[in-house]
Scaffold this motif. Sequence first.
Motif, PDB file in Angstrom:
ATOM      1  N   GLY A  42       0.788  -1.225   0.000  1.00  0.00           N
ATOM      2  CA  GLY A  42       0.000   0.000   0.000  1.00  0.00           C
ATOM      3  C   GLY A  42       0.820   1.274   0.000  1.00  0.00           C
ATOM      4  O   GLY A  42       0.301   2.333   0.342  1.00  0.00           O
ATOM      5  N   GLU A  43       2.065   1.193  -0.430  1.00  0.00           N
ATOM      6  CA  GLU A  43       2.945   2.361  -0.409  1.00  0.00           C
ATOM      7  C   GLU A  43       3.134   3.025  -1.769  1.00  0.00           C
ATOM      8  O   GLU A  43       3.378   4.216  -1.839  1.00  0.00           O
ATOM      9  N   CYS A  44       3.024   2.266  -2.874  1.00  0.00           N
ATOM     10  CA  CYS A  44       3.412   2.817  -4.180  1.00  0.00           C
ATOM     11  C   CYS A  44       2.248   3.296  -5.038  1.00  0.00           C
ATOM     12  O   CYS A  44       2.434   4.101  -5.933  1.00  0.00           O
ATOM     13  N   GLY A  45       1.044   2.772  -4.827  1.00  0.00           N
ATOM     14  CA  GLY A  45      -0.122   3.209  -5.589  1.00  0.00           C
ATOM     15  C   GLY A  45      -0.323   2.549  -6.937  1.00  0.00           C
ATOM     16  O   GLY A  45      -1.309   2.825  -7.615  1.00  0.00           O
ATOM     17  N   ALA A  46       0.575   1.666  -7.351  1.00  0.00           N
ATOM     18  CA  ALA A  46       0.440   1.027  -8.661  1.00  0.00           C
ATOM     19  C   ALA A  46      -0.841   0.209  -8.779  1.00  0.00           C
ATOM     20  O   ALA A  46      -1.389   0.058  -9.863  1.00  0.00           O
ATOM     21  N   CYS A  47      -1.339  -0.287  -7.653  1.00  0.00           N
ATOM     22  CA  CYS A  47      -2.517  -1.159  -7.663  1.00  0.00           C
ATOM     23  C   CYS A  47      -3.820  -0.412  -7.380  1.00  0.00           C
ATOM     24  O   CYS A  47      -4.850  -1.041  -7.132  1.00  0.00           O
ATOM     25  N   ALA A  95       2.094  11.945 -20.392  1.00  0.00           N
ATOM     26  CA  ALA A  95       2.243  11.667 -18.960  1.00  0.00           C
ATOM     27  C   ALA A  95       2.478  10.183 -18.705  1.00  0.00           C
ATOM     28  O   ALA A  95       2.258   9.693 -17.613  1.00  0.00           O
ATOM     29  N   ILE A  96       2.898   9.501 -19.745  1.00  0.00           N
ATOM     30  CA  ILE A  96       3.159   8.061 -19.653  1.00  0.00           C
ATOM     31  C   ILE A  96       4.596   7.839 -20.080  1.00  0.00           C
ATOM     32  O   ILE A  96       4.962   8.177 -21.204  1.00  0.00           O
ATOM     33  N   GLN A  97       5.390   7.318 -19.174  1.00  0.00           N
ATOM     34  CA  GLN A  97       6.754   6.983 -19.554  1.00  0.00           C
ATOM     35  C   GLN A  97       6.826   5.460 -19.641  1.00  0.00           C
ATOM     36  O   GLN A  97       6.435   4.897 -20.646  1.00  0.00           O
ATOM     37  N   CYS A  98       7.227   4.794 -18.586  1.00  0.00           N
ATOM     38  CA  CYS A  98       7.238   3.328 -18.666  1.00  0.00           C
ATOM     39  C   CYS A  98       5.819   2.779 -18.593  1.00  0.00           C
ATOM     40  O   CYS A  98       5.543   1.699 -19.084  1.00  0.00           O
ATOM     41  N   GLY A  99       4.892   3.527 -17.972  1.00  0.00           N
ATOM     42  CA  GLY A  99       3.495   3.147 -17.912  1.00  0.00           C
ATOM     43  C   GLY A  99       3.091   2.317 -16.714  1.00  0.00           C
ATOM     44  O   GLY A  99       1.905   2.077 -16.494  1.00  0.00           O
ATOM     45  N   TYR A 100       4.039   1.862 -15.917  1.00  0.00           N
ATOM     46  CA  TYR A 100       3.704   0.979 -14.801  1.00  0.00           C
ATOM     47  C   TYR A 100       2.814   1.673 -13.770  1.00  0.00           C
ATOM     48  O   TYR A 100       1.849   1.098 -13.279  1.00  0.00           O
ATOM     49  N   CYS A 101       3.107   2.917 -13.465  1.00  0.00           N
ATOM     50  CA  CYS A 101       2.330   3.646 -12.452  1.00  0.00           C
ATOM     51  C   CYS A 101       1.048   4.242 -13.015  1.00  0.00           C
ATOM     52  O   CYS A 101       0.169   4.641 -12.256  1.00  0.00           O
ATOM     53  N   GLY A 130      -0.083   9.343  -2.812  1.00  0.00           N
ATOM     54  CA  GLY A 130       0.063   7.918  -2.542  1.00  0.00           C
ATOM     55  C   GLY A 130       0.506   7.105  -3.744  1.00  0.00           C
ATOM     56  O   GLY A 130       0.505   5.880  -3.695  1.00  0.00           O
ATOM     57  N   ASN A 131       0.894   7.776  -4.823  1.00  0.00           N
ATOM     58  CA  ASN A 131       1.335   7.102  -6.045  1.00  0.00           C
ATOM     59  C   ASN A 131       2.760   7.518  -6.370  1.00  0.00           C
ATOM     60  O   ASN A 131       3.066   8.707  -6.406  1.00  0.00           O
ATOM     61  N   ILE A 132       3.584   6.542  -6.647  1.00  0.00           N
ATOM     62  CA  ILE A 132       4.985   6.807  -6.963  1.00  0.00           C
ATOM     63  C   ILE A 132       5.233   6.583  -8.452  1.00  0.00           C
ATOM     64  O   ILE A 132       4.837   5.558  -9.010  1.00  0.00           O
ATOM     65  N   CYS A 133       5.891   7.551  -9.085  1.00  0.00           N
ATOM     66  CA  CYS A 133       6.360   7.415 -10.467  1.00  0.00           C
ATOM     67  C   CYS A 133       7.874   7.360 -10.411  1.00  0.00           C
ATOM     68  O   CYS A 133       8.525   8.346 -10.075  1.00  0.00           O
TER      69      CYS A 133
END
Length: 156
Positions: A42-47, A95-101, A130-133
């Motif tokens: 619950g730290e990175c926000g990817a989900c 606003a999309i680089q690798c796209g994972y986030c 709460g979202n990391i890029c």
Amino acid sequence: MKLEFTVNDKKRVLEVAADKRLIDILREDLGLMGTKEGCGEGECGACTILLDGKAIHSCLLVAAQISGRQVITIEGLEKNGKLDPLQSAFVEEVAIQCGYCTPGMILSAKALLLENPAPTEAEIRRALAGNICRCSGYTQILRAVNRAAREGGAAI
């Protein structure tokens, strides 16, 4: 347990363990691969998904917590082959680089715009905190959310 809930406007009924994480249900049982797992804590926000309209980290939810509720994933924003205005703004502002986030960022921004269709930059920053890029695309992400807000990107 028998899990009944709505995902992307479709009623779903599954037989799953009560403690199975929502991210695993989405990816493994429903084949919705847009929701990504980064940290699992619950730290990175990817989900991030929308649960009853609120941005929630799906790695922290289990099946027993989502029974009878409504889940929107990144796949649920597109309608009839047309991207959501927020998704389009991310593309247009690069606003999309690798796209994972990106799916988590978009859904966190969507939750903000549903609650506040005209946020300030400070409110956008707070909503995305709460979202990391890891690619450092924050400037473009902020521009994309601002653009979507100006162009009416709040509706689902």
